[in-house]
Scaffold this motif. Structure first.
Motif, PDB file in Angstrom:
ATOM      1  N   ARG A   2       0.841  -1.210   0.000  1.00 44.72           N
ATOM      2  CA  ARG A   2       0.000   0.000   0.000  1.00 44.72           C
ATOM      3  C   ARG A   2       0.868   1.249   0.000  1.00 44.72           C
ATOM      4  NH1 ARG A   2      -4.382   2.054   1.533  1.00 44.72           N
ATOM      5  NH2 ARG A   2      -4.064   2.156   3.773  1.00 44.72           N
ATOM      6  N   ILE A   3       2.010   1.192   0.670  1.00 42.81           N
ATOM      7  CA  ILE A   3       2.905   2.355   0.703  1.00 42.81           C
ATOM      8  C   ILE A   3       3.531   2.556  -0.673  1.00 42.81           C
ATOM      9  CG2 ILE A   3       5.109   3.205   1.637  1.00 42.81           C
ATOM     10  CD1 ILE A   3       4.220   1.527   4.216  1.00 42.81           C
ATOM     11  N   GLU A   4       4.001   1.473  -1.256  1.00 43.28           N
ATOM     12  CA  GLU A   4       4.733   1.576  -2.518  1.00 43.28           C
ATOM     13  C   GLU A   4       3.819   1.877  -3.699  1.00 43.28           C
ATOM     14  OE1 GLU A   4       7.832  -1.252  -4.900  1.00 43.28           O
ATOM     15  OE2 GLU A   4       7.800  -1.368  -2.731  1.00 43.28           O
ATOM     16  N   LEU A   5       2.619   1.284  -3.700  1.00 40.44           N
ATOM     17  CA  LEU A   5       1.739   1.399  -4.862  1.00 40.44           C
ATOM     18  C   LEU A   5       0.552   2.327  -4.631  1.00 40.44           C
ATOM     19  CD1 LEU A   5       1.639  -2.412  -5.745  1.00 40.44           C
ATOM     20  CD2 LEU A   5       3.199  -0.675  -6.648  1.00 40.44           C
ATOM     21  N   GLY A   6       0.217   2.587  -3.346  1.00 40.26           N
ATOM     22  CA  GLY A   6      -1.011   3.325  -3.078  1.00 40.26           C
ATOM     23  C   GLY A   6      -0.848   4.595  -2.273  1.00 40.26           C
ATOM     24  N   GLY A   7       0.400   4.998  -2.007  1.00 36.99           N
ATOM     25  CA  GLY A   7       0.619   6.273  -1.324  1.00 36.99           C
ATOM     26  C   GLY A   7       0.266   6.276   0.151  1.00 36.99           C
ATOM     27  N   ALA A   8       0.163   5.086   0.789  1.00 39.33           N
ATOM     28  CA  ALA A   8      -0.102   5.051   2.233  1.00 39.33           C
ATOM     29  C   ALA A   8       1.142   5.497   2.996  1.00 39.33           C
ATOM     30  CB  ALA A   8      -0.502   3.635   2.654  1.00 39.33           C
ATOM     31  N   PHE A   9       0.979   5.838   4.279  1.00 42.60           N
ATOM     32  CA  PHE A   9       2.111   6.252   5.103  1.00 42.60           C
ATOM     33  C   PHE A   9       2.798   5.029   5.707  1.00 42.60           C
ATOM     34  CE2 PHE A   9      -0.488  10.185   5.383  1.00 42.60           C
ATOM     35  CZ  PHE A   9       0.434  11.033   4.812  1.00 42.60           C
ATOM     36  N   ALA A  10       4.091   5.175   6.008  1.00 43.65           N
ATOM     37  CA  ALA A  10       4.863   4.051   6.526  1.00 43.65           C
ATOM     38  C   ALA A  10       4.718   3.875   8.028  1.00 43.65           C
ATOM     39  CB  ALA A  10       6.342   4.227   6.167  1.00 43.65           C
ATOM     40  N   ASP A  11       4.038   4.801   8.707  1.00 47.81           N
ATOM     41  CA  ASP A  11       3.858   4.684  10.143  1.00 47.81           C
ATOM     42  C   ASP A  11       2.405   4.317  10.424  1.00 47.81           C
ATOM     43  OD1 ASP A  11       3.941   4.937  12.911  1.00 47.81           O
ATOM     44  OD2 ASP A  11       5.358   6.604  12.812  1.00 47.81           O
ATOM     45  N   LEU A  12       2.185   3.552  11.493  1.00 50.72           N
ATOM     46  CA  LEU A  12       0.811   3.187  11.834  1.00 50.72           C
ATOM     47  C   LEU A  12       0.137   4.261  12.675  1.00 50.72           C
ATOM     48  CD1 LEU A  12       1.031  -0.651  12.562  1.00 50.72           C
ATOM     49  CD2 LEU A  12       0.445   0.527  10.474  1.00 50.72           C
ATOM     50  N   LEU A  13       0.604   5.500  12.514  1.00 50.68           N
ATOM     51  CA  LEU A  13      -0.035   6.638  13.166  1.00 50.68           C
ATOM     52  C   LEU A  13      -0.448   7.618  12.090  1.00 50.68           C
ATOM     53  CD1 LEU A  13       2.522   7.370  16.008  1.00 50.68           C
ATOM     54  CD2 LEU A  13       0.363   6.201  16.209  1.00 50.68           C
ATOM     55  N   ASN A  14      -1.679   8.116  12.168  1.00 53.17           N
ATOM     56  CA  ASN A  14      -2.070   9.137  11.200  1.00 53.17           C
ATOM     57  C   ASN A  14      -1.838  10.527  11.780  1.00 53.17           C
ATOM     58  OD1 ASN A  14      -4.208   9.729  12.920  1.00 53.17           O
ATOM     59  ND2 ASN A  14      -5.675   8.494  11.776  1.00 53.17           N
ATOM     60  N   GLU A  15      -2.154  11.564  11.024  1.00 58.15           N
ATOM     61  CA  GLU A  15      -1.772  12.915  11.442  1.00 58.15           C
ATOM     62  C   GLU A  15      -2.590  13.422  12.625  1.00 58.15           C
ATOM     63  OE1 GLU A  15      -4.380  15.110   7.941  1.00 58.15           O
ATOM     64  OE2 GLU A  15      -2.217  15.165   7.904  1.00 58.15           O
ATOM     65  N   LYS A  16      -3.677  12.718  12.985  1.00 56.32           N
ATOM     66  CA  LYS A  16      -4.410  13.080  14.202  1.00 56.32           C
ATOM     67  C   LYS A  16      -3.765  12.439  15.426  1.00 56.32           C
ATOM     68  CE  LYS A  16      -8.946  13.274  11.950  1.00 56.32           C
ATOM     69  NZ  LYS A  16     -10.341  12.838  12.044  1.00 56.32           N
ATOM     70  N   GLY A  17      -2.715  11.648  15.203  1.00 55.05           N
ATOM     71  CA  GLY A  17      -2.086  10.976  16.330  1.00 55.05           C
ATOM     72  C   GLY A  17      -2.822   9.724  16.743  1.00 55.05           C
ATOM     73  N   LYS A  18      -3.783   9.271  15.937  1.00 53.01           N
ATOM     74  CA  LYS A  18      -4.515   8.051  16.264  1.00 53.01           C
ATOM     75  C   LYS A  18      -3.870   6.876  15.536  1.00 53.01           C
ATOM     76  CE  LYS A  18      -8.933  10.452  16.755  1.00 53.01           C
ATOM     77  NZ  LYS A  18     -10.224  10.723  16.118  1.00 53.01           N
ATOM     78  N   GLY A  19      -3.916   5.706  16.153  1.00 54.63           N
ATOM     79  CA  GLY A  19      -3.360   4.532  15.515  1.00 54.63           C
ATOM     80  C   GLY A  19      -4.164   4.142  14.290  1.00 54.63           C
ATOM     81  N   ARG A  42       3.474  -4.182  21.832  1.00 50.95           N
ATOM     82  CA  ARG A  42       4.757  -4.736  21.389  1.00 50.95           C
ATOM     83  C   ARG A  42       4.695  -5.120  19.912  1.00 50.95           C
ATOM     84  NH1 ARG A  42       5.781  -9.735  21.797  1.00 50.95           N
ATOM     85  NH2 ARG A  42       7.860 -10.574  21.427  1.00 50.95           N
ATOM     86  N   ASP A  43       3.596  -5.795  19.534  1.00 55.32           N
ATOM     87  CA  ASP A  43       3.439  -6.210  18.133  1.00 55.32           C
ATOM     88  C   ASP A  43       3.283  -5.007  17.212  1.00 55.32           C
ATOM     89  OD1 ASP A  43       3.691  -8.883  18.614  1.00 55.32           O
ATOM     90  OD2 ASP A  43       1.541  -9.267  18.793  1.00 55.32           O
ATOM     91  N   LEU A  44       2.570  -3.977  17.701  1.00 61.48           N
ATOM     92  CA  LEU A  44       2.377  -2.773  16.888  1.00 61.48           C
ATOM     93  C   LEU A  44       3.722  -2.113  16.594  1.00 61.48           C
ATOM     94  CD1 LEU A  44      -0.057  -1.329  15.667  1.00 61.48           C
ATOM     95  CD2 LEU A  44      -0.143   0.116  17.689  1.00 61.48           C
ATOM     96  N   ARG A  45       4.583  -2.073  17.614  1.00 63.94           N
ATOM     97  CA  ARG A  45       5.935  -1.511  17.421  1.00 63.94           C
ATOM     98  C   ARG A  45       6.718  -2.344  16.424  1.00 63.94           C
ATOM     99  NH1 ARG A  45       5.726  -0.523  22.988  1.00 63.94           N
ATOM    100  NH2 ARG A  45       6.850  -2.437  23.474  1.00 63.94           N
ATOM    101  N   LEU A  46       6.608  -3.679  16.549  1.00 65.03           N
ATOM    102  CA  LEU A  46       7.363  -4.558  15.656  1.00 65.03           C
ATOM    103  C   LEU A  46       6.881  -4.422  14.212  1.00 65.03           C
ATOM    104  CD1 LEU A  46       9.520  -6.724  15.307  1.00 65.03           C
ATOM    105  CD2 LEU A  46       7.783  -8.451  15.817  1.00 65.03           C
ATOM    106  N   VAL A  47       5.560  -4.384  14.020  1.00 66.69           N
ATOM    107  CA  VAL A  47       5.017  -4.213  12.665  1.00 66.69           C
ATOM    108  C   VAL A  47       5.485  -2.884  12.071  1.00 66.69           C
ATOM    109  CG1 VAL A  47       2.906  -3.842  11.331  1.00 66.69           C
ATOM    110  CG2 VAL A  47       3.005  -5.700  12.974  1.00 66.69           C
ATOM    111  N   THR A  48       5.401  -1.815  12.883  1.00 62.34           N
ATOM    112  CA  THR A  48       5.833  -0.495  12.406  1.00 62.34           C
ATOM    113  C   THR A  48       7.314  -0.526  12.031  1.00 62.34           C
ATOM    114  OG1 THR A  48       4.183   0.572  13.802  1.00 62.34           O
ATOM    115  CG2 THR A  48       5.941   1.964  12.982  1.00 62.34           C
ATOM    116  N   ASP A  49       8.114  -1.209  12.847  1.00 61.02           N
ATOM    117  CA  ASP A  49       9.561  -1.307  12.595  1.00 61.02           C
ATOM    118  C   ASP A  49       9.829  -2.091  11.310  1.00 61.02           C
ATOM    119  OD1 ASP A  49      12.285  -1.376  12.736  1.00 61.02           O
ATOM    120  OD2 ASP A  49      12.419  -2.413  14.656  1.00 61.02           O
ATOM    121  N   ILE A  50       9.143  -3.218  11.146  1.00 62.76           N
ATOM    122  CA  ILE A  50       9.368  -4.053   9.955  1.00 62.76           C
ATOM    123  C   ILE A  50       8.928  -3.326   8.687  1.00 62.76           C
ATOM    124  CG2 ILE A  50       8.636  -6.163   8.767  1.00 62.76           C
ATOM    125  CD1 ILE A  50       8.541  -7.498  11.564  1.00 62.76           C
ATOM    126  N   VAL A  51       7.754  -2.690   8.755  1.00 58.14           N
ATOM    127  CA  VAL A  51       7.256  -1.963   7.572  1.00 58.14           C
ATOM    128  C   VAL A  51       8.183  -0.798   7.241  1.00 58.14           C
ATOM    129  CG1 VAL A  51       5.388  -0.534   6.667  1.00 58.14           C
ATOM    130  CG2 VAL A  51       4.845  -2.622   7.907  1.00 58.14           C
TER     131      VAL A  51
END
Length: 458
Positions: A2-19, A42-51
């Protein structure tokens, strides 16, 4: 994908600061047919790190995968999902030092379920070969010999950046500093929190709350309201600090741009390209209920978010949002202000450590278009400055063509403006020889940012 082909952000946080992790997991369910579990912190951090890491190291990972194939045409024709699975596996083995057997097993299962049995066999063969090379300390590396272009290409692969950026940085910074900059861009980003003084929250209050949450932190050396955190941002968000308006996520480099503006109670200030509004909100908090920040932006949705955040932070009484293109707005000649901030659209080359995806979304041709836009916006912003007033031009770029050169070109077109050196407003470490503000990611360990303070003759 989604990031590479669809312009999604690489962080699991949006600009409102919500997950946004829930949205992304739902997308995985819809598109791949997997049932997904709720992610704990913990998993959310790991997914964010891997992505983030897989996106950041994409060029280097592709080099490794291509080397292991020994057949570039086979690599080039690989289906996108299989390539992403291989990139994730390579990243986990080479950069995260995760247990190799677990990485191989997990990604083989993923390839079999998401694609087919044969894809799993291919992933197994490639990743096992990679593990073997890593164990023998013999991972392939590009050849650093050759002319300047060849060396830039090799460095671009090793440090995973576009070749044009590397060549540009070597030209302006020299090879050693260019490498240090790329190392910074590839390191785990740190984030800063700004205590919201408009709600009576001091930095000491914020530090107390962070201690309760057991979030490691250190106070800013440069700004009284700021605290720096390396890990634990998810805990801060889930504790509701942003939702309640107690603090904002804002880099110190952006806070120092506001120091250059030096907003004072009673002043009328225009923020020309305001959304998503970090600097608008910080300037508004300086007004202490007296004066007004006029926040102009072309994006209506982001202005709506700015209004919502202003209410949460208790500064909505001193912010007026204006939905317009600055260049069209100034034609109406409705406003003359004490201070005008133009935080211009730019390449973002100073924030690559936080924006893993940004390096792949920019092209050299974009810089030329941006420079023209920056000139147009500067000319428009200058119309809003009253005699004796201040115009601050800022970017989150480290490129001199977007920074000093734009200011010099502006001063030639507008001889009624002159440079007001920023040494009265920011620490000496951030003052250039021409009196501009500049934060250097390598030297200052902050996002790269630039600001020039220009005064109109009276």
């Amino acid at each position: 994908m989604r990031i590479e082909l669809g312009g999604a952000f690489a962080d699991l946080l949006n600009e409102k600061g919500k997950g946004s992790g829930g949205n992304e997991m739902a997308y995985v369910e819809r598109s791949l047919g997997f049932r997904t579990h709720d992610l704990d912190d913990r998993d959310l951090r790991l997914v964010t790190d891997i992505v983030g890491g897989t996106i950041r190291w994409r060029r280097y990972l592709d080099y490794l995968i291509c080397s292991l194939f020994h057949d570039e045409s086979m690599f080039r024709s690989m289906e996108p999902l299989l390539l992403q699975i291989l990139r994730i596996g390579c990243y986990e083995i080479v950069k995260l030092d995760m247990p190799p057997y677990a990485v191989v097993d997990e990604n083989v299962r993923l390839a079999k379920v998401a694609l087919r049995h044969g894809a799993g066999n291919m992933v197994n063969a490639i990743l096992r070969k990679l593990v073997s090379l890593k164990d023998r300390n013999s991972l392939p590396l590009p050849n650093m010999e050759g002319n300047d272009r060849a060396q830039a290409r090799a460095l671009a692969t090793i440090y995973s950046h576009p070749v044009w950026m590397v060549r540009r940085w070597i030209k302006y910074l020299g090879q050693e500093r260019a490498i240090r900059l790329m190392v910074w861009n590839n390191s785990d980003p740190s984030f800063s929190l700004r205590a919201n003084c408009a709600k009576g929250i001091t930095r000491a209050d914020l530090v107390t709350q962070l201690n309760v949450l057991k979030v490691p932190h250190e106070v800013s050396l440069h700004l009284d309201d700021f605290v720096r955190v390396k890990t634990g941002l998810q805990a801060v968000i889930q504790a509701g600090f942003l939702k309640e308006g107690l603090c904002s996520v804002q880099d110190e480099s952006a806070g120092l741009v506001v120091s250059v503006v030096d907003p004072q109670p009673g002043e009328n200030i225009v923020d020309c390209c305001a959304a998503p509004g970090g600097k608008t909100l910080y300037m508004a908090s300086h007004l202490k209920g007296q004066g007004m920040v006029y926040a102009i932006d072309i994006n209506k949705g982001r202005l709506r978010i700015l209004n919502e955040t202003a209410k949460r932070q208790n500064v909505d009484g001193v912010i007026t949002t204006i939905h317009n293109d600055l260049r069209a707005f100034v034609d109406k000649k409705l406003l003359k202000s004490d201070k005008v901030l133009l935080d211009a659209p730019c390449s973002g080359l100073g924030v690559l450590s936080k924006r893993a995806d940004l390096r792949w979304n920019k092209r050299l041709e974009d810089l030329e278009q941006l420079k023209n836009l920056q000139d147009e916006l500067l000319d428009a912003a200058s119309i809003l400055v009253k005699p004796g007033g201040v115009l601050v031009y800022s970017t989150c770029s480290i490129d001199p063509e977007e920074n000093e050169e734009r200011v010099q070109a502006f001063l030639l077109r507008h001889p009624d403006f002159s440079v007001d050196p920023v040494d009265k407003y920011v620490p000496a470490d951030f003052v250039t020889e021409h009196g501009f503000y500049f934060s250097d990611p390598v030297e200052n360990s902050l996002d790269g940012a630039f600001a020039a303070r220009l005064v109109r003759g009276s």
